[in-house]
Design a protein around this motif. Structure first.
Motif, PDB file in Angstrom:
ATOM      1  N   PRO A   1      57.669  -0.702  27.247  1.00  0.00           N
ATOM      2  CA  PRO A   1      58.987  -0.902  27.861  1.00  0.00           C
ATOM      3  C   PRO A   1      59.402   0.246  28.795  1.00  0.00           C
ATOM      4  N   TRP A   2      58.895   1.455  28.578  1.00  0.00           N
ATOM      5  CA  TRP A   2      59.229   2.588  29.461  1.00  0.00           C
ATOM      6  C   TRP A   2      58.836   2.293  30.902  1.00  0.00           C
ATOM      7  N   PHE A   3      57.743   1.535  31.076  1.00  0.00           N
ATOM      8  CA  PHE A   3      57.218   1.228  32.401  1.00  0.00           C
ATOM      9  C   PHE A   3      57.497  -0.215  32.809  1.00  0.00           C
ATOM     10  N   ASP A   4      58.311  -0.922  32.023  1.00  0.00           N
ATOM     11  CA  ASP A   4      58.652  -2.326  32.263  1.00  0.00           C
ATOM     12  C   ASP A   4      57.395  -3.196  32.349  1.00  0.00           C
ATOM     13  N   LEU A   5      56.437  -2.956  31.408  1.00  0.00           N
ATOM     14  CA  LEU A   5      55.163  -3.670  31.395  1.00  0.00           C
ATOM     15  C   LEU A   5      55.017  -4.638  30.223  1.00  0.00           C
ATOM     16  N   GLY A   6      55.989  -4.666  29.320  1.00  0.00           N
ATOM     17  CA  GLY A   6      55.905  -5.554  28.173  1.00  0.00           C
ATOM     18  C   GLY A   6      56.851  -5.116  27.082  1.00  0.00           C
ATOM     19  N   ASP A   7      56.749  -5.795  25.954  1.00  0.00           N
ATOM     20  CA  ASP A   7      57.647  -5.549  24.841  1.00  0.00           C
ATOM     21  C   ASP A   7      57.093  -4.499  23.881  1.00  0.00           C
ATOM     22  N   ARG A   8      57.992  -3.876  23.146  1.00  0.00           N
ATOM     23  CA  ARG A   8      57.613  -2.925  22.108  1.00  0.00           C
ATOM     24  C   ARG A   8      57.291  -3.713  20.851  1.00  0.00           C
ATOM     25  N   VAL A   9      56.048  -3.577  20.373  1.00  0.00           N
ATOM     26  CA  VAL A   9      55.617  -4.264  19.158  1.00  0.00           C
ATOM     27  C   VAL A   9      54.905  -3.279  18.239  1.00  0.00           C
ATOM     28  N   VAL A  10      54.861  -3.612  16.964  1.00  0.00           N
ATOM     29  CA  VAL A  10      54.089  -2.859  15.978  1.00  0.00           C
ATOM     30  C   VAL A  10      53.367  -3.867  15.092  1.00  0.00           C
ATOM     31  N   GLY A  11      52.225  -3.445  14.557  1.00  0.00           N
ATOM     32  CA  GLY A  11      51.481  -4.349  13.696  1.00  0.00           C
ATOM     33  C   GLY A  11      50.246  -3.699  13.121  1.00  0.00           C
ATOM     34  N   PHE A  12      49.440  -4.532  12.489  1.00  0.00           N
ATOM     35  CA  PHE A  12      48.228  -4.067  11.827  1.00  0.00           C
ATOM     36  C   PHE A  12      47.090  -5.011  12.184  1.00  0.00           C
ATOM     37  N   GLY A  13      45.913  -4.442  12.444  1.00  0.00           N
ATOM     38  CA  GLY A  13      44.772  -5.269  12.805  1.00  0.00           C
ATOM     39  C   GLY A  13      43.471  -4.512  12.682  1.00  0.00           C
ATOM     40  N   GLY A  14      42.490  -4.916  13.447  1.00  0.00           N
ATOM     41  CA  GLY A  14      41.178  -4.287  13.404  1.00  0.00           C
ATOM     42  C   GLY A  14      40.485  -4.408  14.734  1.00  0.00           C
ATOM     43  N   GLY A  15      39.336  -3.761  14.820  1.00  0.00           N
ATOM     44  CA  GLY A  15      38.605  -3.805  16.065  1.00  0.00           C
ATOM     45  C   GLY A  15      37.158  -3.399  15.900  1.00  0.00           C
ATOM     46  N   VAL A  16      36.443  -3.478  17.008  1.00  0.00           N
ATOM     47  CA  VAL A  16      35.040  -3.103  17.056  1.00  0.00           C
ATOM     48  C   VAL A  16      34.833  -2.222  18.272  1.00  0.00           C
ATOM     49  N   ARG A  17      34.066  -1.136  18.083  1.00  0.00           N
ATOM     50  CA  ARG A  17      33.721  -0.271  19.197  1.00  0.00           C
ATOM     51  C   ARG A  17      32.278   0.180  19.040  1.00  0.00           C
ATOM     52  N   ALA A  18      31.607   0.310  20.158  1.00  0.00           N
ATOM     53  CA  ALA A  18      30.224   0.791  20.180  1.00  0.00           C
ATOM     54  C   ALA A  18      30.190   2.043  21.049  1.00  0.00           C
ATOM     55  N   SER A  19      29.341   2.984  20.703  1.00  0.00           N
ATOM     56  CA  SER A  19      29.255   4.229  21.468  1.00  0.00           C
ATOM     57  C   SER A  19      27.860   4.423  22.035  1.00  0.00           C
ATOM     58  N   TYR A  20      27.810   4.870  23.281  1.00  0.00           N
ATOM     59  CA  TYR A  20      26.560   5.220  23.934  1.00  0.00           C
ATOM     60  C   TYR A  20      26.574   6.713  24.217  1.00  0.00           C
ATOM     61  N   PHE A  21      25.525   7.412  23.760  1.00  0.00           N
ATOM     62  CA  PHE A  21      25.352   8.837  23.995  1.00  0.00           C
ATOM     63  C   PHE A  21      24.075   9.038  24.802  1.00  0.00           C
ATOM     64  N   PRO A  22      24.134   9.606  26.006  1.00  0.00           N
ATOM     65  CA  PRO A  22      22.912   9.858  26.777  1.00  0.00           C
ATOM     66  C   PRO A  22      21.972  10.863  26.081  1.00  0.00           C
ATOM     67  N   ARG A  23      22.513  11.781  25.303  1.00  0.00           N
ATOM     68  CA  ARG A  23      21.691  12.776  24.604  1.00  0.00           C
ATOM     69  C   ARG A  23      21.253  12.228  23.250  1.00  0.00           C
ATOM     70  N   ASP A  24      20.095  12.639  22.793  1.00  0.00           N
ATOM     71  CA  ASP A  24      19.542  12.167  21.519  1.00  0.00           C
ATOM     72  C   ASP A  24      20.311  12.655  20.298  1.00  0.00           C
ATOM     73  N   ASP A  25      21.016  13.786  20.407  1.00  0.00           N
ATOM     74  CA  ASP A  25      21.707  14.335  19.233  1.00  0.00           C
ATOM     75  C   ASP A  25      23.081  13.709  18.993  1.00  0.00           C
ATOM     76  N   GLY A  26      23.514  12.774  19.834  1.00  0.00           N
ATOM     77  CA  GLY A  26      24.792  12.096  19.616  1.00  0.00           C
ATOM     78  C   GLY A  26      26.005  12.960  19.898  1.00  0.00           C
ATOM     79  N   ARG A  27      25.817  13.989  20.676  1.00  0.00           N
ATOM     80  CA  ARG A  27      26.940  14.853  21.071  1.00  0.00           C
ATOM     81  C   ARG A  27      26.985  14.908  22.587  1.00  0.00           C
ATOM     82  N   GLY A  28      28.021  15.522  23.126  1.00  0.00           N
ATOM     83  CA  GLY A  28      28.163  15.581  24.577  1.00  0.00           C
ATOM     84  C   GLY A  28      28.865  14.338  25.099  1.00  0.00           C
ATOM     85  N   LEU A  29      28.509  13.923  26.294  1.00  0.00           N
ATOM     86  CA  LEU A  29      29.126  12.768  26.945  1.00  0.00           C
ATOM     87  C   LEU A  29      28.943  11.501  26.110  1.00  0.00           C
ATOM     88  N   TYR A  30      29.985  10.673  26.047  1.00  0.00           N
ATOM     89  CA  TYR A  30      29.869   9.360  25.402  1.00  0.00           C
ATOM     90  C   TYR A  30      30.660   8.323  26.186  1.00  0.00           C
TER      91      TYR A  30
END
Length: 114
Positions: free
Chosen positions: A8-37
């Protein structure tokens, strides 16, 4: 936990709250899984909010987005990921509760390595 108190601060939609879930996958260019992702993600949540003053509604919120950031080693088992990106927020609810907009996204995650 899902919330859009900032839309609502930017007049882009309503203020809502709730509970849910999601899925995310990560890609790391380095073999040790640190650095850029790079992390694409999708989330969904059941939400409640207020469209106009005094008019409440319930609905579903969906986010699609991606982060780019850096993973720092805290200990041999703990990492800290910090990044930023973009997301698309869609909210569909009753009593005209809703949003459909792109928005910035921030990422901060403490991860444990097995």
């Amino acid at each position: 936990i899902f919330g859009t108190y900032f839309l609502p601060w930017f007049d882009l939609g309503d203020r809502v709250v709730g509970f849910g879930g999601g899925v995310r996958a990560s890609y790391f260019p380095r073999d040790d899984g640190r650095g850029l992702y790079i992390t694409p993600y999708v989330r969904a949540a059941r939400v409640t909010g207020e469209h106009d003053e005094g008019i409440e509604g319930t609905g579903v919120a969906v986010e699609l987005g991606a982060f780019v950031g850096y993973a720092f080693r805290l200990t041999s088992r703990l990492d800290l990921r910090v990044g930023g990106g973009a997301q698309y927020i869609y909210i569909d609810g009753d009593n005209d509760l809703g949003a459909s907009t792109p928005f910035v996204a921030l990422d901060a995650v403490v991860g444990y390595r097995l």
